[in-house]
Design an enzyme around this catalytic site. Sequence first.
Site, PDB file in Angstrom:
ATOM      1  N   GLU A   1       0.839  -1.202   0.000  1.00  0.00           N
ATOM      2  CA  GLU A   1       0.000   0.000   0.000  1.00  0.00           C
ATOM      3  C   GLU A   1       0.870   1.247   0.000  1.00  0.00           C
ATOM      4  O   GLU A   1       2.048   1.218   0.373  1.00  0.00           O
ATOM      5  CB  GLU A   1      -0.916   0.010   1.209  1.00  0.00           C
ATOM      6  CG  GLU A   1      -0.173   0.056   2.534  1.00  0.00           C
ATOM      7  CD  GLU A   1      -1.042   0.553   3.674  1.00  0.00           C
ATOM      8  OE1 GLU A   1      -1.512   1.694   3.574  1.00  0.00           O
ATOM      9  OE2 GLU A   1      -1.222  -0.196   4.647  1.00  0.00           O
TER      10      GLU A   1
ATOM     11  N   LYS B   1      -5.451  10.592   0.437  1.00  0.00           N
ATOM     12  CA  LYS B   1      -5.670   9.214   0.864  1.00  0.00           C
ATOM     13  C   LYS B   1      -6.919   8.691   0.167  1.00  0.00           C
ATOM     14  O   LYS B   1      -7.993   9.292   0.272  1.00  0.00           O
ATOM     15  CB  LYS B   1      -5.855   9.178   2.381  1.00  0.00           C
ATOM     16  CG  LYS B   1      -6.002   7.799   2.987  1.00  0.00           C
ATOM     17  CD  LYS B   1      -6.093   7.937   4.501  1.00  0.00           C
ATOM     18  CE  LYS B   1      -6.275   6.598   5.177  1.00  0.00           C
ATOM     19  NZ  LYS B   1      -6.365   6.745   6.657  1.00  0.00           N
TER      20      LYS B   1
ATOM     21  N   VAL C   1      -5.583   0.183   2.699  1.00  0.00           N
ATOM     22  CA  VAL C   1      -5.625  -1.284   2.715  1.00  0.00           C
ATOM     23  C   VAL C   1      -6.710  -1.781   1.768  1.00  0.00           C
ATOM     24  O   VAL C   1      -6.492  -2.667   0.940  1.00  0.00           O
ATOM     25  CB  VAL C   1      -5.876  -1.805   4.148  1.00  0.00           C
ATOM     26  CG1 VAL C   1      -6.220  -3.295   4.118  1.00  0.00           C
ATOM     27  CG2 VAL C   1      -4.653  -1.573   5.025  1.00  0.00           C
TER      28      VAL C   1
ATOM     29  N   ASP D   1     -18.963   4.430  12.995  1.00  0.00           N
ATOM     30  CA  ASP D   1     -17.666   4.654  12.353  1.00  0.00           C
ATOM     31  C   ASP D   1     -16.957   3.316  12.162  1.00  0.00           C
ATOM     32  O   ASP D   1     -16.517   2.697  13.129  1.00  0.00           O
ATOM     33  CB  ASP D   1     -16.826   5.600  13.213  1.00  0.00           C
ATOM     34  CG  ASP D   1     -15.628   6.151  12.463  1.00  0.00           C
ATOM     35  OD1 ASP D   1     -15.368   5.682  11.335  1.00  0.00           O
ATOM     36  OD2 ASP D   1     -14.958   7.051  12.994  1.00  0.00           O
TER      37      ASP D   1
ATOM     38  N   SER E   1     -14.243   1.261   9.290  1.00  0.00           N
ATOM     39  CA  SER E   1     -13.384   1.385   8.124  1.00  0.00           C
ATOM     40  C   SER E   1     -13.946   0.630   6.930  1.00  0.00           C
ATOM     41  O   SER E   1     -14.459  -0.493   7.052  1.00  0.00           O
ATOM     42  CB  SER E   1     -11.983   0.852   8.441  1.00  0.00           C
ATOM     43  OG  SER E   1     -11.201   0.796   7.269  1.00  0.00           O
TER      44      SER E   1
ATOM     45  N   LYS F   1      -5.320  -2.002  14.092  1.00  0.00           N
ATOM     46  CA  LYS F   1      -4.696  -0.978  14.913  1.00  0.00           C
ATOM     47  C   LYS F   1      -5.305  -0.998  16.316  1.00  0.00           C
ATOM     48  O   LYS F   1      -6.520  -1.055  16.476  1.00  0.00           O
ATOM     49  CB  LYS F   1      -4.855   0.386  14.259  1.00  0.00           C
ATOM     50  CG  LYS F   1      -4.126   0.488  12.919  1.00  0.00           C
ATOM     51  CD  LYS F   1      -4.328   1.837  12.282  1.00  0.00           C
ATOM     52  CE  LYS F   1      -3.539   1.940  10.974  1.00  0.00           C
ATOM     53  NZ  LYS F   1      -4.077   1.056   9.918  1.00  0.00           N
TER      54      LYS F   1
END
Length: 306
Positions: free
Chosen positions: A25, A85, A105, A137, A139, A158
């Site tokens: 990435e 991003k 990712v 929220d 990803s 993470k």
Amino acid sequence: MVRGAAVSDEVGTALADGQPVVALESTLLVHGLPRPDNERIAHELADEVRAGGAVPATIAVLGGTLRVGLTDSELAHLARSEAVKASVRELPLAVAGGMDAATTVGSTAHVAARAGIDAFATGGLGGVHREARDTWDESGDLVALSRAGTVVVCAGVKSILDVGATLERLETFGVPVVGYRTHSFPGFYLTDSGHELDWRLDTPDAIARARQTQALLDLGSRALVVAQPLPQDEQVDPVLHDQVLADALAELRDRGVHGKDVTPFLLERFHEATGGESLRANVAIVRRNARLAGEIAAAASALARG
């Protein structure tokens, strides 16, 4: 192949010859590492992939062109740029707008799968954020991994995220998660997140066979997540980690930071408060994962030829 993408000569030749290739990435390069160290570390990651027996293919958007594999000059340009991003959602906008963009990712896995690259190395996955019950929220990486058939080597999710909820979502999406030589799911900076995994695989060959079987069973295009933890002597001190996280979460709430700004905010606070220990751990993570991804890709290539 991804229509409209420019594939480097080295990556194109490797794919045409059935040689192992590993996707990398570019968000880590642009947004996750400090300058000017990011360019040097990018070359080190490529070297780790080669040491594992595969060809590295960094994925990014340069001037509106989606690129699979970067030359040294392109890598240098990206490392010094203000590239945006780009998740899967933003990718078409960045391309249509003629922009420079770093892939996340999710978007890296998407492009890699469609380019015929079956292995991808990263640091930590995105996932469900803390307090997501109120904020929703989550990803986009998780949905992307449910649709992108690649082996993704990571160090878990993470540790600033809700690890348990993220594992539940991956289960819901049917994405297999295995520990590399462990039943403990790693917590990115931490060796053990406190969550146990049902499955572990101990060799690159075993992972390659599992991935081949996943494809043969025609279970849909889904990633196979391989979680490789840092050794305990390389992790961030757990007491320091927990204190920094608690302080950073409190500051985040006070400032009203939300959405896509949460992760970079928290990662920056970790870097500042740990005196660079989190950055050291981050670099160690991605180097180890790049090497393992190269070994898995090489094993998969040998399995296919055999």
